[in-house]
Each structure stands twice: as structure tokens, then as C-alpha cells.
Write an enzyme that holds these catalytic residues in place. Structure first.
Site, mmCIF file in Angstrom:
data_model
loop_
_atom_site.group_PDB
_atom_site.id
_atom_site.type_symbol
_atom_site.label_atom_id
_atom_site.label_comp_id
_atom_site.label_asym_id
_atom_site.label_seq_id
_atom_site.Cartn_x
_atom_site.Cartn_y
_atom_site.Cartn_z
ATOM 1 N N ASP A 53 0.819 -1.224 0.000
ATOM 2 C CA ASP A 53 0.000 0.000 0.000
ATOM 3 C C ASP A 53 0.848 1.268 0.000
ATOM 4 O O ASP A 53 0.424 2.312 0.484
ATOM 5 C CB ASP A 53 -0.949 0.025 1.209
ATOM 6 N N HIS A 81 -4.681 -2.072 -6.606
ATOM 7 C CA HIS A 81 -4.483 -0.630 -6.554
ATOM 8 C C HIS A 81 -5.455 0.060 -7.500
ATOM 9 O O HIS A 81 -6.020 -0.563 -8.398
ATOM 10 C CB HIS A 81 -3.035 -0.245 -6.878
ATOM 11 N N LYS A 186 1.001 -25.777 -5.769
ATOM 12 C CA LYS A 186 2.157 -25.645 -6.663
ATOM 13 C C LYS A 186 3.379 -26.330 -6.058
ATOM 14 O O LYS A 186 4.078 -27.098 -6.736
ATOM 15 C CB LYS A 186 2.434 -24.157 -6.912
#
Length: 480
Positions: A53, A81, A186
Site C-alpha cells: 500500500d 491498486h 504448486k
């Protein structure tokens, strides 16, 4: 004589055309090194230097206007964002912000985990807001090696958070977007990739059912709609297939072909990195500079400038140690003036003073070429501003940022108090126009980190698109 003959034969064997083999090998190596050329194209990287952020999107958006390719290399739709173009506010979570540049290609690399319903939903919602995203499918490429986030990954994420709360009384504060479980698949080598989905659907379906059953065995309360999700995934195949490319070959061509400006936008931030962040309160991917190589297939020699984005104070979403946090009037002021609310979660961010021990640690890991200091104007009303410059535990100075979070929670911070400037900096576009106290604040940060930096405020978002790259260089001293 036999001994002398053997020595003679050994000498002969060690020569070629009268020269020692070792000498010839060294000469050949030196010649190779002399003929080595610097890579034609290098990637410019923008990374968060705190807990996220920091305003990376603003920096990326400016640089993306002049880019040929904009890449995402790690994470998923667990971060986001906002970009404002022509007074239209676009929210991005999976799509690279460069997709708004109609002259650039956007690329989602193999290090990203992709929730396909989230991707297409994000595109549709942004298309309804304005014209900026029109034609996005023609300028987006997705690596065939990227792993897929399934709906049951997201459900598992929520169950795991509940279990942590019940068992330890403290969850990790995840976004419940399934990122951790997808990366777990994964690493366990039972995950499924984009190439599996677009190749042979019956084979994909069989593997999907096995994976779903695996999670159901682990979490018996899991509510699975296997048939519904398979039908949804199958409906995406025709639309997805033209976007998919061999990501390694794509990047190789971009890096070794004609001159191109290639931008990589980081997700999350250094202190949320799975290896270097404040573990376990981190994300599940490498969001430091190493993630550029592993998440895109970019050789290290092709990594160029690395820019760290630093907020002029510190924020954090969710739980975890936060040494400079101000759970008081100052923290509330920073939260309200900075409008510190998460784009993805809608949660209020915790706020505190700038922590330079933390940022210096991020620089150790990433080797920033320069920093971009954002949201300086949020500090405009403060008479005094503190900056964290030293950690102590039990009166002893810590030489570096601690790995152990139990230690970090016990840290006491020594601060440097600097005078505020008590005037607006919102319209400032150059260092020279900043009030002297604000310039001193920036220079103090530069001197402490030994990294050049330039500052800007939050200002009106429209500025980000109307600015020229030359204007960006004046503010940040950044360039490709």
C-alpha cells in the site's frame, strides 16, 4: 630414462601448437569476456519497500505510459491498486496496470496464480466504468506456466483462517482469495496450470477431480461444486486460449530483440515476502526482486533499475508485529488523512511513523537503485514528525531486522524527531518547491538509507495520467 620419457610425453601432451593448454584456455576465456556485450534490454522493476500500500500503482502507472511491455511476476488477486484516468477510477487486482496503455503489451508471468473468474470479472467491471480497458484482450498475454487458483482454494483459505483463530486465537489476516492454498498446491506438485486447461480438457478434468478430492479429504466440511466449477472453467477456454503464450519464449524475445522498455510491477511488498518478510504474517510468494527472475523467466543480467516505493509513514493491514505503530490520535490522523483503507479487503490500515530500520532491510534484499517517497502531503499538518532509526530489545541495540517475530514484538524503537512544515505540499511537483523542512525530511531518509530518492504527495489521481515521463523524472529521478 623411462621416467624422463614419461615426463617428456607429459609435457608434449600439455601443449598444443607449442602453447600450454592452460594458457590457451585462459586466453580464450579472456577473449570471451572481452567480447561479452551488455544485454540490449533490461527490465525496470517497481517494488514496495514496506508492508504494501505504498502507492506502487501511481509510480507504475506513470512509467507504464512510456513502456512497451508491462509485466506482473508474483502474487494473485490478493492485492490491488486504483488508477484514475480521465476522472474514471479503475481497480486492478490481477491485470497489470499497463493494460490501460493501448500501445503496450501486458504480461502475466508464471509466478502469478490466477483465479480465472476473478480475472474476467475484474475486466468486465472495469469495462463498465469507462473506455480505458477497451480492447484489453488484444494486448494481454498470460504465461502458459502460471498456476490456477480454484474456487475450492478460496474456500480452503477461509477454513484455514477459522482453524487458526480457534486453535491459536490469532489468524494470519489473509484476504481469503485462495493464494496460499494455490501456492501450496504448486509446491506439492499437484497444482494445475494454464497450459493444462487450454490443452486437453478431458485430461484436465481428471486431474481437477483428483485435486478436489485431495482437498475434500483434508477438509471434510469443504463445500465443493465440482461440476459447476468445471463447467465454468470450460466456458473460459475459448476466450482464454488466444491470450496464452509460452512465457519464457515471450520474455526471451522481448529481452533479446529490438530495443524495448520493459516494466515489471511488483505485488505486495518486501516485508510480505514469503522468505524475507515478517513470517508467518506474509504472503505466499516472493515479492522481492528475486521474484522477477523466477516469476517471469528473466535472467539476472537483464534486471536493470530497481525502484523501491516508500510511503512517508508506515501502514500495515491485518495482524502482525508493527514496531512504529501509533495506536493513538496520531495514527488516527494518518489513517483519515491518508484514506488508509485496503482496495482489496476494505479493511482500515494500521498506521505509524516511518520505520527506516525496516526500509533499510528491504534495501539490503532488493538493492534499490532509488526510492520514490509517496504521500508526503499526509504529513503536512504535523508540527513534529518522528522517524524510527534504531531497534532495541532489553536495552540492547539490534544490528539488523530480526527474523523472529517474537523478538520483533518486543522491540523498542528509538526515534529521530524532525520539524514539520505545517503547510500544503499537494501541488508540489519538484524537490525545489518543497518547504525546507520537507526537503530536510527527504534528505534525512536518503542519507540514512544511502539511496537517492524523490518525493511526491498523494494529490489528485488525474495527475498520474496527465504527467509526462519528463515530469516523472523530475519528481522521482526515475527512468528506464
Amino acid at each position: 630414462m623411462a621416467s624422463n620419457s614419461a615426463m617428456s610425453n607429459g609435457k608434449e601432451a600439455a601443449k598444443v601448437n607449442g602453447e600450454p593448454v592452460l594458457k590457451r584456455a585462459r586466453d580464450g576465456l579472456h577473449e570471451l569476456l572481452r567480447s561479452h556485450k551488455e544485454p540490449r534490454n533490461k527490465v525496470t522493476v517497481v517494488l514496495g519497500a514496506q508492508w504494501g500500500d505504498e502507492g506502487k500503482g501511481k509510480v507504475v502507472d506513470l512509467l507504464a505510459m512510456d513502456a512497451d511491455i508491462v509485466c506482473r511476476c508474483q502474487g494473485g488477486n490478493n492485492a490491488g491498486h486504483t488508477v484514475v484516468v480521465d476522472s474514471v477510477e479503475y481497480d486492478f487486482h490481477l491485470l497489470p496496470s499497463g493494460v490501460l496503455n493501448k500501445k503496450a503489451l501486458s504480461f502475466i508471468g508464471n509466478g502469478v496464480v490466477i483465479h480465472l473468474p476473478g480475472l474476467f470479472d475484474e475486466a468486465e467491471k472495469n469495462l463498465q466504468k469507462g473506455k480505458g480497458l477497451q480492447g484489453w484482450e488484444e494486448r494481454l498475454k498470460i504465461s502458459d506456466r502460471a498456476h490456477i487458483v480454484f474456487n475450492f482454494h478460496q474456500a480452503v483459505d477461509g477454513i484455514q483462517e477459522q482453524q487458526r483463530q480457534q486453535q491459536g486465537g490469532k489468524n494470519l489476516g489473509t484476504t481469503k482469495k485462495g493464494i496460499g492454498p494455490a501456492y501450496s498446491s504448486k509446491a506439492a506438485r499437484n497444482g494445475l496450470r494454464i497450459c493444462d486447461l487450454v490443452s486437453d480438457f478431458p485430461v484436465f478434468e481428471e486431474k481437477f477431480r483428483v485435486l478436489a478430492e485431495h482437498f475434500l479429504t483434508m477438509y471434510p466440511t469443504l463445500n465443493l461444486d465440482v461440476e459447476g466449477e468445471l463447467a465454468q472453467l470450460k466456458s473460459y477456454v475459448v476466450r482464454l486460449r488466444p491470450l496464452v503464450t509460452d512465457g519464457v519464449y515471450f520474455m526471451h524475445q522481448a529481452l533479446t530483440g529490438p530495443s524495448k522498455k520493459i516494466l515489471v510491477e511488483g505485488a505486495n511488498a518486501a516485508l510480505l515476502d514469503i522468505d524475507f518478510g515478517t513470517y508467518p504474517f506474509v504472503t505466499s510468494s516472493n515479492c522481492t526482486v528475486g521474484g522477477v527472475c523466477t516469476g517471469l523467466g528473466v535472467p539476472p543480467c537483464h534486471v536493470g533499475r530497481v525502484y523501491g516505493v516508500v510511503k512517508a509513514y508506515t501502514t500495515r493491514v491485518g495482524v502482525g508485529a508493527f514496531p512504529t505503530e501509533q495506536d493513538n490520535v496520531t495514527g488516527e490522523l494518518l489513517q483519515s488523512r491518508g484514506r488508509e483503507v485496503g482496495v482489496t479487503t476494505g479493511r482500515k490500515r494500521r498506521c505509524g511513523w516511518l520505520d527506516l530500520i525496516l526500509v533499510r532491510y528491504a534495501h539490503m534484499v532488493n538493492g534499490f537503485s532509488a526510492i520514490a517517497l509517496t504521500k508526503l502531503d499526509i504529513l503536512d499538518t504535523l508540527e513534529e514528525i518522528k522517524v524510527g532509526i534504531m531497534y532495541k530489545v532489553d536495552g540492547e541495540v539490534l544490528p539488523s531486522f530480526p527474523a523472529n517475530m517474537d523478538v520483533l514484538t518486543r522491540v523498542k524503537v528509538d526515534y529521530k524527531t524532525l520539524p514539520g512544515w505545517c503547510c500544503s505540499t499537494e501541488g508540489v511537483r519538484s524537490m525545489e518547491d518543497l518547504p525546507p523542512q520537507a526537503r530536510d525530511y527527504v534528505h534525512f531518509i536518503e542519507d540514512f538509507l544511502q539511496v537517492p530518492g524523490r518525493a511526491r504527495g498523494s494529490s489528485q489521481p488525474e495527475y498520474h495520467r496527465y504527467s509526462t515521463l519528463k515530469g516523472l523524472q523530475r519528481v522521482y529521478q526515475l527512468s528506464f
